[in-house]
Design a protein around this motif. Structure first.
Motif, PDB file in Angstrom:
ATOM      1  N   ILE A 196      45.868  11.405   3.729  1.00 40.07           N
ATOM      2  CA  ILE A 196      47.226  11.313   4.254  1.00 40.07           C
ATOM      3  C   ILE A 196      48.120  10.712   3.177  1.00 40.07           C
ATOM      4  CG2 ILE A 196      48.709  10.223   5.985  1.00 40.07           C
ATOM      5  CD1 ILE A 196      46.921  12.394   7.131  1.00 40.07           C
ATOM      6  N   ILE A 197      49.254  11.355   2.933  1.00 39.13           N
ATOM      7  CA  ILE A 197      50.245  10.818   2.012  1.00 39.13           C
ATOM      8  C   ILE A 197      51.440  10.350   2.827  1.00 39.13           C
ATOM      9  CG2 ILE A 197      51.256  13.122   1.627  1.00 39.13           C
ATOM     10  CD1 ILE A 197      52.061  12.170  -1.172  1.00 39.13           C
ATOM     11  N   GLY A 198      51.961   9.169   2.485  1.00 44.26           N
ATOM     12  CA  GLY A 198      53.101   8.720   3.256  1.00 44.26           C
ATOM     13  C   GLY A 198      53.617   7.352   2.874  1.00 44.26           C
ATOM     14  N   MET A 199      54.610   6.914   3.629  1.00 46.40           N
ATOM     15  CA  MET A 199      55.206   5.594   3.497  1.00 46.40           C
ATOM     16  C   MET A 199      54.350   4.610   4.293  1.00 46.40           C
ATOM     17  SD  MET A 199      59.049   6.934   4.418  1.00 46.40           S
ATOM     18  CE  MET A 199      59.688   5.267   4.639  1.00 46.40           C
ATOM     19  N   ALA A 200      54.117   3.435   3.733  1.00 43.31           N
ATOM     20  CA  ALA A 200      53.256   2.453   4.389  1.00 43.31           C
ATOM     21  C   ALA A 200      53.973   1.114   4.529  1.00 43.31           C
ATOM     22  CB  ALA A 200      51.969   2.275   3.602  1.00 43.31           C
ATOM     23  N   ALA A 233      71.148  17.730  -1.229  1.00 46.47           N
ATOM     24  CA  ALA A 233      70.006  18.283  -1.955  1.00 46.47           C
ATOM     25  C   ALA A 233      68.907  17.228  -1.995  1.00 46.47           C
ATOM     26  CB  ALA A 233      70.416  18.668  -3.371  1.00 46.47           C
ATOM     27  N   PRO A 234      67.672  17.586  -1.655  1.00 50.76           N
ATOM     28  CA  PRO A 234      66.597  16.584  -1.602  1.00 50.76           C
ATOM     29  C   PRO A 234      66.230  16.059  -2.982  1.00 50.76           C
ATOM     30  CG  PRO A 234      65.711  18.788  -1.279  1.00 50.76           C
ATOM     31  CD  PRO A 234      67.201  18.923  -1.265  1.00 50.76           C
ATOM     32  N   ASN A 235      66.013  14.748  -3.057  1.00 52.66           N
ATOM     33  CA  ASN A 235      65.505  14.167  -4.292  1.00 52.66           C
ATOM     34  C   ASN A 235      63.988  14.345  -4.342  1.00 52.66           C
ATOM     35  OD1 ASN A 235      64.360  12.140  -2.662  1.00 52.66           O
ATOM     36  ND2 ASN A 235      66.188  10.843  -2.856  1.00 52.66           N
ATOM     37  N   THR A 236      63.362  13.839  -5.398  1.00 48.82           N
ATOM     38  CA  THR A 236      61.919  14.036  -5.572  1.00 48.82           C
ATOM     39  C   THR A 236      61.126  13.454  -4.413  1.00 48.82           C
ATOM     40  OG1 THR A 236      62.154  14.008  -7.977  1.00 48.82           O
ATOM     41  CG2 THR A 236      59.950  13.594  -7.085  1.00 48.82           C
ATOM     42  N   PHE A 237      61.491  12.258  -3.973  1.00 47.34           N
ATOM     43  CA  PHE A 237      60.797  11.598  -2.869  1.00 47.34           C
ATOM     44  C   PHE A 237      60.877  12.463  -1.610  1.00 47.34           C
ATOM     45  CE2 PHE A 237      60.294   8.683   0.646  1.00 47.34           C
ATOM     46  CZ  PHE A 237      59.329   7.787   0.212  1.00 47.34           C
ATOM     47  N   GLN A 238      62.053  12.953  -1.317  1.00 45.77           N
ATOM     48  CA  GLN A 238      62.252  13.767  -0.120  1.00 45.77           C
ATOM     49  C   GLN A 238      61.541  15.115  -0.235  1.00 45.77           C
ATOM     50  OE1 GLN A 238      66.452  13.611  -0.445  1.00 45.77           O
ATOM     51  NE2 GLN A 238      66.688  11.746   0.784  1.00 45.77           N
ATOM     52  N   GLN A 239      61.548  15.704  -1.432  1.00 46.66           N
ATOM     53  CA  GLN A 239      60.849  16.968  -1.636  1.00 46.66           C
ATOM     54  C   GLN A 239      59.360  16.829  -1.341  1.00 46.66           C
ATOM     55  OE1 GLN A 239      61.726  18.128  -5.649  1.00 46.66           O
ATOM     56  NE2 GLN A 239      63.789  18.863  -5.180  1.00 46.66           N
ATOM     57  N   VAL A 240      58.758  15.751  -1.845  1.00 44.70           N
ATOM     58  CA  VAL A 240      57.334  15.513  -1.599  1.00 44.70           C
ATOM     59  C   VAL A 240      57.082  15.294  -0.110  1.00 44.70           C
ATOM     60  CG1 VAL A 240      55.415  13.926  -2.020  1.00 44.70           C
ATOM     61  CG2 VAL A 240      56.905  14.625  -3.910  1.00 44.70           C
ATOM     62  N   ALA A 241      57.990  14.570   0.545  1.00 41.23           N
ATOM     63  CA  ALA A 241      57.833  14.304   1.978  1.00 41.23           C
ATOM     64  C   ALA A 241      57.829  15.597   2.781  1.00 41.23           C
ATOM     65  CB  ALA A 241      58.948  13.378   2.459  1.00 41.23           C
ATOM     66  N   PHE A 242      58.786  16.477   2.513  1.00 40.81           N
ATOM     67  CA  PHE A 242      58.862  17.734   3.257  1.00 40.81           C
ATOM     68  C   PHE A 242      57.702  18.662   2.900  1.00 40.81           C
ATOM     69  CE2 PHE A 242      63.391  16.523   3.778  1.00 40.81           C
ATOM     70  CZ  PHE A 242      63.478  16.676   5.155  1.00 40.81           C
ATOM     71  N   ALA A 243      57.301  18.682   1.639  1.00 43.10           N
ATOM     72  CA  ALA A 243      56.220  19.570   1.205  1.00 43.10           C
ATOM     73  C   ALA A 243      54.889  19.199   1.842  1.00 43.10           C
ATOM     74  CB  ALA A 243      56.093  19.536  -0.318  1.00 43.10           C
ATOM     75  N   ASP A 289      52.034  15.205  -7.576  1.00 42.46           N
ATOM     76  CA  ASP A 289      52.327  13.811  -7.880  1.00 42.46           C
ATOM     77  C   ASP A 289      52.665  13.028  -6.616  1.00 42.46           C
ATOM     78  OD1 ASP A 289      51.958  14.342 -10.559  1.00 42.46           O
ATOM     79  OD2 ASP A 289      54.093  14.740 -10.939  1.00 42.46           O
ATOM     80  N   VAL A 290      52.276  11.763  -6.629  1.00 40.71           N
ATOM     81  CA  VAL A 290      52.605  10.849  -5.535  1.00 40.71           C
ATOM     82  C   VAL A 290      53.735   9.945  -6.019  1.00 40.71           C
ATOM     83  CG1 VAL A 290      51.760   9.035  -4.014  1.00 40.71           C
ATOM     84  CG2 VAL A 290      50.241  10.910  -4.691  1.00 40.71           C
ATOM     85  N   PRO A 291      54.936  10.088  -5.477  1.00 37.78           N
ATOM     86  CA  PRO A 291      56.073   9.315  -5.978  1.00 37.78           C
ATOM     87  C   PRO A 291      55.976   7.841  -5.606  1.00 37.78           C
ATOM     88  CG  PRO A 291      56.715  10.534  -4.030  1.00 37.78           C
ATOM     89  CD  PRO A 291      55.321  10.973  -4.359  1.00 37.78           C
ATOM     90  N   MET A 294      55.272   5.951  -1.987  1.00 40.90           N
ATOM     91  CA  MET A 294      54.278   6.618  -1.148  1.00 40.90           C
ATOM     92  C   MET A 294      52.884   6.263  -1.642  1.00 40.90           C
ATOM     93  SD  MET A 294      55.601  10.439  -0.192  1.00 40.90           S
ATOM     94  CE  MET A 294      57.244  10.743   0.439  1.00 40.90           C
ATOM     95  N   GLN A 295      51.911   6.393  -0.742  1.00 36.28           N
ATOM     96  CA  GLN A 295      50.518   6.123  -1.077  1.00 36.28           C
ATOM     97  C   GLN A 295      49.629   7.193  -0.456  1.00 36.28           C
ATOM     98  OE1 GLN A 295      49.232   1.979  -0.358  1.00 36.28           O
ATOM     99  NE2 GLN A 295      51.375   1.492   0.060  1.00 36.28           N
ATOM    100  N   LEU A 296      48.393   7.266  -0.948  1.00 32.27           N
ATOM    101  CA  LEU A 296      47.386   8.155  -0.377  1.00 32.27           C
ATOM    102  C   LEU A 296      46.377   7.337   0.417  1.00 32.27           C
ATOM    103  CD1 LEU A 296      46.606  10.611  -3.328  1.00 32.27           C
ATOM    104  CD2 LEU A 296      47.999  11.048  -1.300  1.00 32.27           C
ATOM    105  N   PHE A 297      45.983   7.865   1.577  1.00 33.15           N
ATOM    106  CA  PHE A 297      45.019   7.196   2.439  1.00 33.15           C
ATOM    107  C   PHE A 297      43.951   8.200   2.867  1.00 33.15           C
ATOM    108  CE2 PHE A 297      48.981   4.955   2.802  1.00 33.15           C
ATOM    109  CZ  PHE A 297      48.623   3.608   2.834  1.00 33.15           C
TER     110      PHE A 297
END
Length: 365
Positions: A196-200, A233-243, A289-291, A294-297
């Protein structure tokens, strides 16, 4: 080889398949006693297709198995003494199950029945039933081996047999049945090698009821509002979130080493009752990439019990409490995987709607 729903384009192939099964299945006249055009009927097959109840198993594009699975039962089923009484539209029924003579004896029929059970479970059916000729003893053995039990018989007329005895079977061990008057729609899914990738955010247990919703508010302000509502326009953080679908899951991770979250999961969204827990708003990581921020779990690899809550977000806490305090104790056949955390799941956009899709997922041993 996968189960797929038939379309009207499959009609001629399905007719040819059943004709071949009728012609070449050993001892057909002794056991199932099918006759071409009389059972299964062409009109009956077309009706199953048109109502979305016809399912096929294909191998290299060819039909090797077929069956009808209706999410209702007919009047012939009313006279049987079932393990519990349900409405006609709460009982799934398996019909005209057949396997190609070239593939019989390979377990395909058994796997098709298991798929029908899973299909009924996904659709929230409270019972799974079927019938067979009293003479079809090979089929009876398969049904019983898969957990079905004989519930009674009727003397009925069929065009291919005339008046004859039919046996009725019910899958009474299946967990979609209500236990202790506590029914909740659920299914078994599998997730393997998933992260899981996300905000923690680390949250104190005694502040969880206030802090978790606040954290979701931060997620909306940081990701959803700028892109969806303000059309930026989505920034990098937002692009990763939606993707990666960040926001589809809420993950509760334990901050206590080797602690089993299951023993106190009912306290608050699966979080441990001591000190703090880390709450993650995330999605399934698809790579890249993980911006920063965000973290991976990693999560449990294997089977998960996915619960479907009713009533939308407004009923989430009530449904969650019911799940842990009533449903789980009534279903000891499900064991929470040790040292694994549960997840909330969300699907849809209108969180105010009572039809909003949400629930929890419990990792299974």
């Amino acid at each position: 080889m996968k189960l797929s729903k038939a379309t009207i384009e499959d009609y001629e192939s399905i007719i040819a398949f059943y004709d071949d099964v009728t012609d070449r299945t050993p001892e057909m006249e002794l056991y199932a006693r099918w006759q071409k055009g009389k059972h299964p009927t062409h009109d009956g097959i077309r009706a199953y297709i048109e109502e979305g109840s016809m399912y096929l198993y294909k191998e290299n594009g060819a039909i090797v198995g077929a069956m009808g699975v209706t999410m209702y039962q007919g009047e012939d089923y009313h006279a049987i003494e079932w393990s519990q009484q349900v409405l006609d539209n709460e009982a799934a029924v398996i019909h005209i199950l057949a396997v190609s003579p070239d593939c019989q004896g390979k377990g395909i029929g058994s796997e098709m029945i298991r798929e029908a059970i899973r299909l009924a479970q996904t659709n929230g059916m409270k019972a799974i039933r079927l019938d067979a000729l009293a003479s079809n003893t090979p089929a009876h053995k398969i049904y019983k081996a898969l957990g079905f039990e004989y519930r009674g018989q009727q003397h009925l007329y069929a065009e291919n047999t005339g008046w004859t005895d039919f046996y009725f079977f019910e899958y009474i061990n299946h967990t979609i049945y209500e236990k202790n008057n506590c029914y909740m729609k659920h299914e078994i899914i599998e997730l393997h090698d998933v992260q899981i990738i996300g905000m923690a955010k680390k949250i104190a247990f005694n502040e969880a009821k206030e802090e978790c919703p606040k954290f979701w508010g931060e997620y909306v302000e940081k990701i959803i509002k700028p892109v969806v509502f303000e059309k930026q326009a989505p920034n990098t953080f937002q692009q990763v979130a939606f993707a990666n679908g960040v926001g589809e899951f809420g993950l509760c991770t334990c901050d206590i080493p080797n602690h089993n979250c299951a023993i106190c999961a009912e306290m608050n969204f699966g979080a441990c009752s001591k000190n703090t827990f880390t709450y993650v708003i995330g999605g399934i990581y698809k790579g890249g990439d993980v911006p920063e921020g965000m973290q991976l779990f990693p999560i449990h690899s294997g089977k998960w019990l996915k619960m479907h809550f009713e009533g939308g977000m407004k009923a989430f806490q009530e449904q969650y409490t019911k799940f842990h305090k009533e449903w789980v104790p009534a279903h000891p056949e499900y064991t929470w995987a040790t040292n694994s955390c549960c997840m909330e799941w969300y699907q849809g956009t209108d969180i105010q709607s009572p039809d909003y899709q949400c629930g929890v997922m419990m990792p299974l041993e």
